[in-house]
Design a protein around this motif. Structure first.
Motif, short mmCIF file in Angstrom:
data_model
loop_
_atom_site.label_atom_id
_atom_site.label_comp_id
_atom_site.label_asym_id
_atom_site.label_seq_id
_atom_site.Cartn_x
_atom_site.Cartn_y
_atom_site.Cartn_z
N GLU A 140 0.67 -4.04 -2.66
CA GLU A 140 1.94 -4.73 -2.41
C GLU A 140 2.02 -5.34 -1.18
O GLU A 140 3.22 -5.59 -0.65
CB GLU A 140 2.70 -3.07 -2.13
CG GLU A 140 2.90 -2.32 -3.40
CD GLU A 140 3.75 -1.01 -3.12
OE1 GLU A 140 4.01 -0.83 -1.91
OE2 GLU A 140 3.75 -0.48 -4.18
N GLY A 141 1.18 -5.89 -0.66
CA GLY A 141 1.10 -6.71 0.65
C GLY A 141 1.67 -6.01 1.93
O GLY A 141 1.97 -6.56 3.04
N ARG A 142 1.69 -4.64 1.89
CA ARG A 142 2.18 -3.70 2.99
C ARG A 142 0.80 -3.86 4.05
O ARG A 142 0.91 -3.45 5.13
CB ARG A 142 2.51 -2.54 2.65
CG ARG A 142 4.25 -2.73 2.05
CD ARG A 142 4.85 -1.57 2.02
NE ARG A 142 4.17 -0.62 0.76
CZ ARG A 142 4.34 0.41 0.68
NH1 ARG A 142 4.75 1.31 1.76
NH2 ARG A 142 3.80 1.31 -0.23
N ALA A 143 -0.29 -3.90 3.50
CA ALA A 143 -1.50 -3.97 4.44
C ALA A 143 -2.32 -5.23 4.05
O ALA A 143 -2.43 -5.71 2.94
CB ALA A 143 -2.30 -2.77 4.02
N ASP A 144 -2.93 -5.89 5.10
CA ASP A 144 -3.53 -7.07 5.02
C ASP A 144 -4.98 -6.66 4.60
O ASP A 144 -5.54 -7.63 3.72
CB ASP A 144 -3.70 -7.81 6.53
CG ASP A 144 -2.41 -8.22 6.72
OD1 ASP A 144 -1.74 -9.08 6.32
OD2 ASP A 144 -2.04 -7.62 7.94
N LEU A 145 -5.51 -5.56 5.19
CA LEU A 145 -6.96 -5.33 4.98
C LEU A 145 -6.84 -3.82 4.39
O LEU A 145 -6.45 -3.00 5.23
CB LEU A 145 -7.95 -5.48 5.98
CG LEU A 145 -8.02 -6.97 6.35
CD1 LEU A 145 -8.81 -7.24 7.69
CD2 LEU A 145 -8.75 -7.84 5.29
N GLY A 146 -7.88 -3.38 3.50
CA GLY A 146 -7.86 -1.79 3.11
C GLY A 146 -9.28 -1.57 3.35
O GLY A 146 -10.25 -2.36 3.10
#
Length: 294
Positions: A140-146
């Motif tokens: 969803e684009g709420r985190a840049d990296l997982g």
């Protein structure tokens, strides 16, 4: 009508100095070029912005009204490029991370500390959540990296392996399983077991392996936090299985662990990113540190 930044700068310089000669020196533009810029701007807006005498220029009423607008436009232009430059220089911006709790506590603290030393003006946000939530936040684009296990059936996500973890049997001190150098998965079935959350990727691996070896666990209770597992095992309530990396986030007093074999399960961990979505300069700098920390 498409006035240029050059024309706006010429207009503001002349408006403040009321002299072509002074304005020319101020913005390092020849007087003929300055005159052409003013003329083209007036042609673009459809009327005169200056009233001219033999020695000086005066703003027309329209010019007076336009001056604060032109000044604001130039300031916005400069600020926009200053902001962009600072982002590329990693002097401004934000990076949001989503990570499994084992990675959030076991791998990232040292990396984040180094990143903060190198880029103190970048804001960092970290969500320590379960694997599916990591995927969703990145998607969803709420985190840049997982930072998690490989996502399943996710064509919109990419995965880059960073390290391998393994599962270990966790027992209280003095437990008979600790007399061995390793423990088989089947041996776990003979003792009360403290389980981690069913939705966690670790628990799903454990349940799958135990089903494969045909030895159901004696599930005494389930908890949500790895630290709670460690405490309960230390108190002698039962044994458990945890990723070896998780021992960086729990107090090891009163517990020990042994590698689990038959089968030996590698737990691949790495970085999850959105496919076809480039990272910001700040996020790329953090990713570089993650790669180097392996």
């Amino acid at each position: 009508m498409n006035p240029s930044v050059k024309q706006l700068r010429a207009f503001v310089a002349v408006a403040h100095s009321r002299s072509l000669a002074e304005a020319s020196e101020r913005i390092h533009l020849s007087q003929p070029a300055l005159s052409i810029a003013i003329r083209k701007l007036e042609e673009a807006v459809g009327g005169k912005l200056f009233a001219r005498t033999t020695r000086q220029l005066w703003l027309t009423p329209e010019g007076e009204a336009f001056l604060p607008v032109a000044t604001r436009l130039l300031n916005d232009w400069t600020e926009a490029f200053d902001d962009l430059n600072e982002r590329f220089l990693k002097k401004r911006g934000k990076v949001t991370l989503a990570a499994l709790p084992t990675l959030a506590a076991g791998l990232l603290p040292t990396v984040i500390a180094t990143f903060r030393e190198q880029h103190p003006q970048i804001n960092l946000s970290l969500h320590d959540v379960l694997a599916e939530q990591v995927n969703q936040l990145v998607r969803e684009g709420r985190a840049d990296l997982g930072f998690s296990v490989p996502p399943r059936e996710s064509d919109d996500l990419t995965f880059e392996a960073i390290l391998n973890d393994r599962y270990v049997a966790v027992c209280p001190l003095g437990h008979p399983l600790l007399e061995q150098t390793s423990v088989t998965w089947a041996q776990l079935a003979g003792y009360p077991f403290i389980g981690i959350n069913r939705l966690s990727s670790s628990r799903q691996d454990i349940d799958r392996v135990m089903a494969d070896v045909g030895s159901p666990l004696d599930m005494l209770c389930e908890v949500s936090q790895i630290a709670t597992v460690g405490r309960m095992v230390a108190a002698g309530v039962g044994i458990s299985v945890l990723p070896a990396l998780s021992f960086r986030q729990i107090a090891a007093t009163g517990i020990e662990y042994r590698p689990l074999v038959e089968p030996t399960i590698d737990r691949e961990l790495g970085v999850i990113m959105r496919r076809r979505h480039p990272l910001s300069a700040a996020a790329m700098a953090l990713l570089t540190l993650i790669r180097e920390a392996d």
